[in-house]
Design a protein around this motif. Structure first.
Motif, PDB file in Angstrom:
ATOM      1  N   VAL A 162       8.355  -3.438 -18.820  1.00 37.82           N
ATOM      2  CA  VAL A 162       8.928  -3.704 -17.494  1.00 37.82           C
ATOM      3  C   VAL A 162       8.229  -2.860 -16.431  1.00 37.82           C
ATOM      4  O   VAL A 162       8.236  -1.629 -16.495  1.00 37.82           O
ATOM      5  N   VAL A 163       7.641  -3.556 -15.461  1.00 40.96           N
ATOM      6  CA  VAL A 163       7.025  -2.902 -14.305  1.00 40.96           C
ATOM      7  C   VAL A 163       7.847  -3.246 -13.070  1.00 40.96           C
ATOM      8  O   VAL A 163       8.060  -4.423 -12.775  1.00 40.96           O
ATOM      9  N   TYR A 164       8.345  -2.223 -12.383  1.00 43.72           N
ATOM     10  CA  TYR A 164       9.060  -2.476 -11.120  1.00 43.72           C
ATOM     11  C   TYR A 164       8.096  -2.199  -9.979  1.00 43.72           C
ATOM     12  O   TYR A 164       7.699  -1.059  -9.743  1.00 43.72           O
ATOM     13  N   TYR A 165       7.703  -3.264  -9.286  1.00 50.16           N
ATOM     14  CA  TYR A 165       6.762  -3.171  -8.159  1.00 50.16           C
ATOM     15  C   TYR A 165       7.560  -3.359  -6.874  1.00 50.16           C
ATOM     16  O   TYR A 165       8.189  -4.394  -6.676  1.00 50.16           O
ATOM     17  N   ILE A 166       7.539  -2.371  -6.009  1.00 48.65           N
ATOM     18  CA  ILE A 166       8.385  -2.291  -4.824  1.00 48.65           C
ATOM     19  C   ILE A 166       9.805  -1.991  -5.286  1.00 48.65           C
ATOM     20  O   ILE A 166      10.628  -2.868  -5.503  1.00 48.65           O
TER      21      ILE A 166
END
Length: 359
Positions: free
Chosen positions: A111-115
């Protein structure tokens, strides 16, 4: 490599589109599926749900649409299982995306949270979910790195993606008079609350040509509100051209305030919402300002007219102020400092490279 992107509104669709473009450029074998909008679709992303079906703003609207939100969550989870991505990229939209993060983590998907969620503004309890469910946190404001570090979370800053978007060649438009642009927001609820007063101010400034910068989806809403006795033009999907050509802009608070600043346009920020949402926000949002420009600069660079302060007399006064050379010079100087703070270059390219290199 399969990548799944989840966004929930217009600015996130823009960020997702630019990220997808770079991902495709750097790896021809990438497949991207998304909750997104027209911009992502244009870049070749396979849309499974359009953002027009997702975006509900304010406490009242969320309460009205709890059933739809629940259905969208269930659909998203099923679709993720069907697609089996290696990475899920979550773009803002925290109420929805943190639930998807938990689900993805349980499925063994990175899981990558971008912004990242703006928990520095409100709802800091979400920090626990970020620690538990997010593998990589990518932020778009420099101060967020230190904020998360104070909570023992590593956040990465590659720059602000808007800086890249606005460095491309943007065509200008010309009219017989100087242009005042009206940016009433990208959601129906925002437009209904904020556009009527923007329209009313037109009669006080016959020396200007007024243009509403709208999206294709929101044009019909703007047309219903527009008073035909005023000569106001609506341009669709040309926000940057309208802004770049403007002498002054009246902007509903949101990402557009930063876009306006990066294009160097003097602005007044406005915002009005329903009674319940406004009063709940006063209780929970612990910020002195609401516009990104003022938050990033930690001072009042642009005037904010919020709720009861957003009225004809105040708006008239601020537009007159923005026509004065001294005021315009002050704002431009602050905008220049803001760009230096962001220190951005090739942001989407760097984020894409980072994601593709994940183990």
């Amino acid at each position: 490599m399969n990548i799944y992107i989840v966004s929930g509104e217009q600015s996130a669709d823009l960020y997702g589109a630019n990220l997808a473009k770079e991902l495709f450029l750097q790896n021809k074998d990438v497949k991207i599926r998304a909750f997104g909008g027209d911009k992502m679709k244009k870049e070749g992303v396979e849309l499974t749900k359009h953002i027009d079906e997702l975006s509900f703003m304010g406490f009242t609207e969320v309460l009205k649409n709890l059933r739809n939100i629940s259905k969208n969550l269930s659909f998203c989870k099923r679709d993720i299982l069907k697609f089996r991505p290696k990475v899920i990229v979550l773009i803002d939209f925290p109420g929805f995306n943190l639930k998807i993060a938990k689900f993805a983590k349980q499925q063994g998907i990175k899981v990558v949270y971008y912004i990242s969620p703006k928990i520095w503004a409100w709802n800091k309890s979400r920090i626990h979910k970020i620690k538990k469910y997010i593998d990589e946190l990518i932020v778009i404001f420099p101060f967020e790195v230190d904020f998360y570090k104070s909570h023992q979370i590593e956040a990465r800053y590659f720059g602000n993606p808007l800086s890249d978007v606005l460095k491309i060649s943007i065509p200008t438009i010309s009219r017989d008079k100087k242009i005042v642009s009206l940016l009433p927001g990208s959601r129906k609820q925002e437009i209904l609350k904020n556009l009527p007063l923007m329209i009313e101010i037109v009669k006080y400034f016959p020396e200007y040509h007024f243009i509403i910068a709208s999206t294709k989806e929101m044009k019909s809403i703007c047309e219903k509100i527009l008073d035909k006795k005023y000569n106001i033009e609506i341009l669709v999907d040309s926000t940057y051209s309208v802004l770049k050509s403007s002498d002054i802009s009246i902007v509903t608070s949101g990402t557009a305030t930063l876009e306006t600043a990066l294009l160097g346009v003097p602005q007044v920020v406005c915002y009005k919402t329903d009674f319940l949402t406004y009063n709940l926000a006063r209780l929970f949002v612990k910020l002195q300002w609401i516009s990104l420009v003022n938050i990033l600069m930690n001072k009042e660079v642009v005037k904010e007219l919020i709720q009861h302060d957003y009225n004809i007399s105040n708006l008239e006064r601020e537009i007159k102020s923005l026509s004065e050379e001294i005021r315009r010079y002050e704002i431009q100087s602050d905008y220049k400092e803001l760009k230096s703070i962001l220190n951005s270059e090739r942001t989407s390219e760097k984020v894409a490279d980072f994601i593709l290199q994940l183990p």
